[in-house]
Structures are given as C-alpha cells and as structure tokens.
Design an enzyme around this catalytic site. Structure first.
Site, mmCIF file in Angstrom:
data_model
loop_
_atom_site.group_PDB
_atom_site.id
_atom_site.type_symbol
_atom_site.label_atom_id
_atom_site.label_comp_id
_atom_site.label_asym_id
_atom_site.label_seq_id
_atom_site.Cartn_x
_atom_site.Cartn_y
_atom_site.Cartn_z
ATOM 1 N N MET B 197 6.007 -5.235 -3.412
ATOM 2 C CA MET B 197 6.662 -5.888 -2.275
ATOM 3 C C MET B 197 8.178 -5.976 -2.443
ATOM 4 O O MET B 197 8.867 -6.351 -1.507
ATOM 5 C CB MET B 197 6.070 -7.277 -2.017
ATOM 6 N N ASP B 198 8.702 -5.648 -3.619
ATOM 7 C CA ASP B 198 10.152 -5.473 -3.719
ATOM 8 C C ASP B 198 10.544 -4.164 -3.048
ATOM 9 O O ASP B 198 11.505 -4.095 -2.281
ATOM 10 C CB ASP B 198 10.616 -5.466 -5.179
ATOM 11 N N TRP B 199 9.782 -3.117 -3.341
ATOM 12 C CA TRP B 199 10.044 -1.848 -2.650
ATOM 13 C C TRP B 199 9.813 -2.005 -1.155
ATOM 14 O O TRP B 199 10.604 -1.542 -0.331
ATOM 15 C CB TRP B 199 9.187 -0.711 -3.206
ATOM 16 N N ALA B 202 12.510 -3.767 0.416
ATOM 17 C CA ALA B 202 13.636 -2.848 0.576
ATOM 18 C C ALA B 202 13.413 -1.932 1.783
ATOM 19 O O ALA B 202 14.320 -1.712 2.591
ATOM 20 C CB ALA B 202 13.811 -2.012 -0.693
ATOM 21 N N GLN B 229 10.004 -11.474 2.927
ATOM 22 C CA GLN B 229 9.413 -10.487 2.034
ATOM 23 C C GLN B 229 7.895 -10.439 2.205
ATOM 24 O O GLN B 229 7.263 -9.453 1.852
ATOM 25 C CB GLN B 229 9.778 -10.822 0.584
#
Lengths: 415, 434
Positions: B197-199, B202, B229
């Site tokens: 979920m960081d990608w 992004a 997010q």
C-alpha cells in the site's frame, strides 16, 4: 460535478489483464465502451457468482471490474466487425488492448494503421511479457506473475527456528498482478492524454505486466543492488535481511491485529504508557528499559513482542485500537474486506456506494471513490453492462446502422 | 521520424513536500512523465529513507557485482552521508531537491514564492500541519488560483480518523488485503512482505494528480484533493465486498490455490535447492495433458481421481503431494522452461537476485536504468514499466539523474526559478531558512 476525464472516450478490448485499468478510467469520468465478443467476455466466467449461479450475467468479478462501463458485443475478426471497430477507433481517444498479442495486427490494425485511422489515438497495450524478448510467448496468470515478479518470495510465513522454511511463498489474493499493471497503465494513459494537449498527436504505450509487477516490491531490489544481501520472508511484516520483531498478534476473539513501531521520538514511551494504562506493560517500566541501548537486540524485541501480544490477546479485534490511534500508536485491526462498509470513516467519506441492478430489483454495496476531490466527482454507476446492452445505442444511434442492418449483423453472429 | 521527443508533462511543476515511499513515490512517477518535481527537505527532519540501509558502499567491486551493467563514477573518497541511501536513491529518482525550513516564517514566505510558479502542491504531513502554517488550500489558491493541492493523511482528511497514523502495513491490514493473503485458517494471515500500500499510495497519488492536471488543461480549474492510503486498498477488495453483499459470504483464504477460477494443480511447489519454489497453474484439459507429459506420464496421473478438473479439485491435497514429490527433484528454471515450452503457465518464485542477474525478459525490457547520482555515482534504478513510442518517458525525468543530494538544486530553484540574488540566498542560508 464533472468527472476528471469528462470528455475522454475509451474503447476497451480486454480480459482480466486490462479490465481494471478500464474500470479506473470509467471511475475517473471517461466514457469507457467495453467491446466483448458475441456471447460475452470470458471474464464473465470468473467467480464468485450471484447466489452461486454460474452464468455470464451473474459474475461478481465481472460486476466489480466493469462497473461504470458501457458494453457492446462485436466479432472484431469478421470483416463487417473489423469495419465497425475501425469506425469506433476513429472516434476514440484511448484504446486499451489486452488481447493476445497480434490480435489487431492480424486484422490489419497495427500501430501505423491505427494512427492513419486516428492520429490522436492513445493506444495502450497490456500483455504478459511484452511484444518481444525470450519470454514473449510465456503463459501467465495472476499467480505466475506474482511468482516471477518477486512478490511471492517476499510474502509468506517466517522460517522455523533452524532458519528453514516449512511453508511456501504466498501470492496475496486476489488478482494483484492486474491491479499493479492496471494502476500503472492508468498513469501512463492519463500522462499521454496530458501530453497530447501539447503535441496534438497520439501515442502508443506498451506495458508488459511482468515488468510492471517486478518493479512493485520494496527493499529486496536495493538490498541486492547495493549489498548483494538477500531478504527473507516473515509473517505479516517486511521481508528483510534478518528476521525482525513480530508485529501481528492474535486477538481475544480469534482474529489478528498489528502494532507497528512508531519511529518518531517518544513513540516507544507512548506505547508503554498506553500498555500501562491497560495494566499490560509487564516489566517495561523498569528503569533499565529507559535507556535506548537496553532496548536493542533480539532478546528485548522478543520480550517486547510478547508483552504486546499479551495485551492484544485480552481484547476483541475492534476494541481498543481507536484509543491507541488517538495517541498516535500505529495500530490496526486486520479486517475482512466486508467489514469496512460499516466503518464510520468510510461512511463519512462515501468510500462505498450502493449500486442498482434494476433487472434484479436489488442494489448492492460496491467499493467507490479512492479519494475525495472538491471540484470533480468519481463515477458512482451504473452497474457493469449486460451482454450487448449498448449495441443499439452504439451501432444505430452513434454509427448510424439501420434496424435492418443491425438485424442482419445479429443473424450472422457479428454482434 | 526526426521529431524531437517531448515529455508528456513538460512544463508541469510540482512542489513535493512528501517523504517515505507512500508519499514520495507518487511524484517519482510524475517525474518519469516529465514533470519538474521539486522535493523540499529540511535537515532537522529528514526522510528516514536517507538513513535506511542499504547504502552505496565505497568499494567498486561490490557495486559491479550488483547489476548486469557498467557501473561507473563511484567516488571512493567520500564518507557515509545522508546521500548514500540506496532505497532513497530509487524512490526519488528524477527529482530536484532543495532545503527549506518550513517551520520558519521566512521559509514559508519562500515556499509561497514557489507555489506561485507551481502547478501542484503535494504533501504527506499530518492533517493539520499546512493549516497550522497558514498554508491551507485557501491560501495556496489565493497565491495561485488554479493550484492543485493534494493532501494525504493516512486515513483521509475528512472523517473522524483524521489524526490516525497509517503506514503500508496498516493500510493493508484495515483494507482487508492482509487477511486475503495466506494459507487457510487456522494459519494466521501471511499478509504482505513489503508495503504494497506504499506503492499503491504512490500510484493513487500520481493517478489523482494526473486526473486533476488533465481536468485543469481542459477547464483551467485547479482543485483540492483529499486522499487516503487506505481507500485505494479498499478499492482492490471489491469482489469480496460484493460476495458478502450479494451472498452473505465471508472471505476465506485459499493459500495459493485459485479461489474463483477452477484450476488444479495451482500453487507454489518446492524445487531442488535452498528455498526454491515454482508456481504452476493448470486450468484447461490441454494444460493438464501437457503437464502430465512433462512429468513423464506417471501412473498416478492416469488414475480416475485425477481424470477431470472436477476430480483434480476434489483430490487437490493428494495431487499437490504427488506434484511436490516430483518437483523437488527438479532444478527450477529448467523446469519453468520445459513447462512453458509445453504450454503450461509456470514461473519460478524469483528473488531479487534472480530478477536483477538472471531474468532474461527483464533484461530485454531494460527494467533497470543506469542513472547518475552526484555523490554515489551511477547505479541501476528501476525504470517505469510503460514504454512510450513517441513521448520521452523514463525514470530519469527532466533531471536525467537519480535522486538529488540534500539541497542539491538550491541554486537552480532559488536563483533561476525564484530570482533571488546570491546575497539573498546566502542570507537565507545563514539564518537557517534554506
């Protein structure tokens, strides 16, 4: 309110590799026309199904991934079908093509021909491995993509005490290879639409899913590039060069929560204070732990994890995480997807929406907008198209076929 | 064609107040499309990724081993610094970098000058930070009427959880993605071995800004974007949400087995070697016949309990045991080739080393792009996976460089862009504003 892409027309010739990108474009406000073969796209065979009825109009997979689109049927490989496809391409801004490689070329519609038909066309090709290269003809599905892309070797369960694994690498479900590819295809497509405002000419974009998936891991690649250090998968947390502290703990009601370390100054003290408030801090108040140097090393991290585990084990999944978060402790329940529609946060933000299925006389909860804009609106409907639902609208009203011509095409099985 | 290639986002300027991956990854993607992304940092609260291993080592030999490309320009004379983080180098490739103390009133005045010449302001602070600094949407809009302002507190700005913290693993857990990964109960969820979920954060940051930029091109209007997010994660769970809404069913993990497209065998099977596995997915009868042929037509494969897909699904545990007993004698990559040549979808569970050093398809696609970093030299950076025929699109972006060193582009931004004199710049430096 307008959609962001309010004046963009998209044609979609896609299976599960490209349907998510089309869904996002529809959500962003584009008019997405899905072209299915007569009888319907094969993705209509993917479950789960409405009341478990295996039927092309009952696939919940198809409902979710084709929400907000219009749909026609067309045998694009028949001469009259190819001709109608060309007419549609001439009027489109974007063509999403996730068919077996070469499908359009065989019809005489390579990139040069497409440009001749429509110099402003943005042609987006998603394929498993790209149009050339040693693995060009490899076959893949979601699982195989996540294996080759590196996700599986990062995901799974911790090794046993002797460092060996007794469980396989895990591919997180469901269809994330296509989510990853679809998100990046969307970025490329809208980027190209913006570029076209300046250049006035179209673009061809190729997106090999294997490459899209391979760039979507985190530290495993830099660890290899910069230090030739492998990363090891471990339960519920990042694959790392060494086995790190646990962050996932069982709750009283048989579920799981995670507590992440708060990396900011004071983060540790806040968590200990919180645990103390629940009478669950164990011996962490002892003076020796006030020194950060006494909180390093494996023995302490295991001890600290045990204390957190004992706290989590005394409460139900949804019981105390809000209190922790109010203090800035990164704590979260590990929820089932279907538990989110009841959460007040998502209700406030209209993250889910009710979508009508008029022919069933029902409406159902769908996931909706991924963000809240103040000037534009995310598309909230309608439900996925029925097979050939917009044939009349597109072939007769838009392309000007007569009722007789339409009937003739139906008889021949072209639509 | 002889026509100069142009970057799709040529002329778009982005003031980037983000960090980590979920924040800084979005502007990275916009830089690849040609936006001029100006990453704003301050020395008292640097991005953790600047401190996080791995670091570019100072031995040339190790670096050369790392990628199948010519690595040049390593400076062996410099000591460890905030500019040597390898992960930071990847996540911030293609960006400009400046130092600016946003906590100082003079810093905020300088920031306003930058806003006046920018199209987008994107930040990843806690929810009220910009308001507190007098830099809320209304202020930004007064400075630049068509500004696009994106805020991304983890759970979103609107709603009762505005103060809650989120990182990749939190967003994965609450959205349902963690629960959907792993072997069936009683095994716990396996979750994600990286911040998916960081990608995704992004991606959605880039996607949302792009949509807003398109809208601005067409209408002249900017806007405020309240992102979270978690919500993009929820959007990827829609089928399970529907299965519950329609059928009242709760999601149950099936490990690596195919939950909704009947297929067997379908999973990761052990191979010869240490922790080596191959994913095999057999769906059609044709694939099954080819698979059995590659196995050498063993007697067990002829038995009636494996005679049809329905039978194979019913006897999947046994089937998996028999397949595993055979695969564990096989070298994984050779097996992958034999299965693929026979038309059976199969792929080794590749490590980072496999992808970097071995995978011939990724090599063919030039997935790693050598980009120069001013201090640590040229290193392989993950290029974006979309290949444009006409536009100039690559992770080097307008800087044609890997990540910026701290404050590397102060001269460009403060002098050329904002028109400050050398004396003014020095004064700002002396007082700790830049």
């Amino acid at each position: 309110m307008d959609g962001f892409l309010f004046d963009v027309k998209v044609l979609e010739l896609a299976d599960e590799q490209g349907e998510f990108c089309g869904k996002l474009l529809a959500g962003a406000g584009a008019d997405v026309l899905k072209i299915e073969p007569p009888g319907g796209q094969a993705t209509r065979e993917i479950g789960p199904f409405y009341h478990d009825q295996v039927h092309p109009e009952r696939s919940l997979y198809f409902w979710h991934y084709n929400f907000g689109k219009r749909g026609i049927t067309l045998d694009i490989e028949s001469p009259p079908g190819t001709d109608l496809l060309k007419q549609l391409i001439a009027e489109a801004d974007v063509l999403i093509d996730a068919q077996p490689l070469g499908t359009l070329e065989k019809l005489g519609l390579d990139w040069n021909a497409l440009q001749a038909l429509n110099p402003r066309l943005i042609y987006v090709v998603l394929s498993p491995f790209g149009h050339s290269g040693p693995w060009r003809d490899y076959k893949a599905n979601d699982l195989v993509h996540l294996a080759l892309g590196g996700q599986m070797m990062c995901c799974g369960y911790s090794p046993t005490d002797d460092g060996s694994y007794d469980t396989p690498p895990i591919a997180p479900q469901m269809w994330h290879a296509y989510h990853i590819a679809g998100n990046q295809a969307f970025i490329a497509t809208v980027g190209a639409l913006i570029g076209r405002e300046m250049t006035e000419v179209g673009e061809m974009i190729e997106l090999p899913i294997h490459q899209a998936v391979s760039v979507c891991t985190e530290i495993d690649v830099p660890h290899w590039i910069y230090g030739q250090t492998p990363c090891y998968r471990q339960t519920g947390r990042h694959a790392q060069p060494a086995i790190g502290p646990e962050v996932q703990f069982p709750t009283k009601d048989g579920r799981y929560s995670i507590i992440l370390p708060n990396p900011f100054p004071g983060g540790y003290e806040t968590l200990v204070g919180f645990l103390e408030g629940k009478d669950k801090a164990g011996d962490l108040n002892e003076d020796k732990y006030k020194e950060p140097k006494n909180r390093r090393g494996r023995a302490f991290t295991e001890h600290f994890a045990d204390i957190q585990a004992a706290c989590v084990a005394d409460f139900d999944l949804e019981e105390i995480w809000h209190e922790a978060q109010e203090l800035g402790i990164p704590w979260s329940p590990i929820r089932l997807p279907e538990e989110n529609p009841d959460d007040v946060q998502w209700q406030t933000r209209a993250t889910f929406s009710q979508v009508e299925h008029p022919e069933l006389g029902e409406s159902y909860t769908y996931t909706g907008a991924p963000m809240l804009p103040n000037e534009c609106a995310w598309r909230q409907g309608p439900r996925a198209p029925l097979i050939g639902e917009h044939n009349q609208e597109v072939f007769c009203e838009q392309l000007g076929l007569s009722v007789e011509e339409m009937a003739d095409l139906q008889d021949k099985g072209t639509v | 064609m002889g026509v100069k290639k142009r970057r799709p986002l040529e002329g778009v300027r982005i003031a980037d107040l983000t960090w980590l991956l979920a924040g800084a990854g979005g502007p990275r993607l916009l830089a690849s499309l040609g936006a001029e992304v100006i990453r704003i940092e301050w020395r008292d609260r640097l991005d953790f990724l600047r401190y996080m291993p791995p670091f570019a080592s100072r031995t040339r030999e190790r670096a050369e081993k790392a990628g199948a490309m010519d690595l040049t320009g390593l400076d062996t004379g410099k000591v460890q610094s905030v500019n040597r983080g390898g992960y930071f180098n990847d996540i911030n490739a293609g960006k400009y970098g400046i130092s600016l103390n946003m906590k100082a009133p003079q810093g905020r005045e300088l920031f306003k000058k930058l806003v006046a010449v920018s199209d987008v302001v994107v930040e990843a602070f806690t929810a009220e930070t910009m308001q507190k600094w007098g830099l809320g949407y209304d202020t930004l809009k007064a400075i630049k009427p068509d500004i696009i302002y994106m805020q991304q507190p983890g759970w979103g700005y609107k709603g009762p959880y505005v103060k809650y913290a989120s990182y990749g693993p939190i967003a994965q857990a609450v959205s349902g993605l963690t629960e959907q990964s792993g072997l069936p109960a009683p095994h716990p969820p396996a979750g994600w071995g990286f911040s998916y979920m960081d990608w995704s954060g992004a991606y959605y940051c880039a996607m949302t800004i792009l949509m807003a930029l398109y809208y601005k091109k067409r209408t002249g209007k900017g806007q405020y974007l309240d992102c979270s997010q978690v919500e993009p994660g929820i959007g990827m769970t829609g089928t399970a949400v529907l299965d519950h809404a329609v059928n009242g069913r709760h999601y149950q993990r099936t490990g690596n087995r195919s939950p909704y497209t009947p297929a067997a065998p379908h999973g990761a099977y052990p191979c010869a070697g240490d922790d080596r596995w191959i994913a095999i997915a057999v769906t059609s009868e044709e694939e099954w016949q080819a698979f059995v042929r590659i196995l050498g037509n063993p007697d067990w494969a002829e038995q009636s309990r494996f005679a049809s897909l329905a039978e194979r699904l019913q006897h999947q545990d046994e089937l998996d045991r028999l397949v595993s007993a055979w695969t564990q004698e096989q070298e994984p990559f050779g097996l992958q080739e034999r299965l693929q040549a026979a038309g059976v979808p199969a792929g080794v569970c590749q490590t980072a080393q496999d992808r970097i050093e071995r995978d011939p398809q990724l090599k063919h696609l030039n997935w790693l792009l050598p980009l120069e970093h001013t201090e640590i030299g040229t290193w392989p950076i993950k290029d974006i996976p979309f290949h444009f025929a006409n536009g100039q699109v690559s992770q080097g972006g307008p800087t044609e460089r890997a990540a910026p060193c701290y404050a590397e582009d102060n001269a460009y931004v403060y002098k050329e862009l904002l028109g400050l004199s050398q004396a003014e710049i020095e004064a700002f430096q002396d007082e700790g504003t830049i």
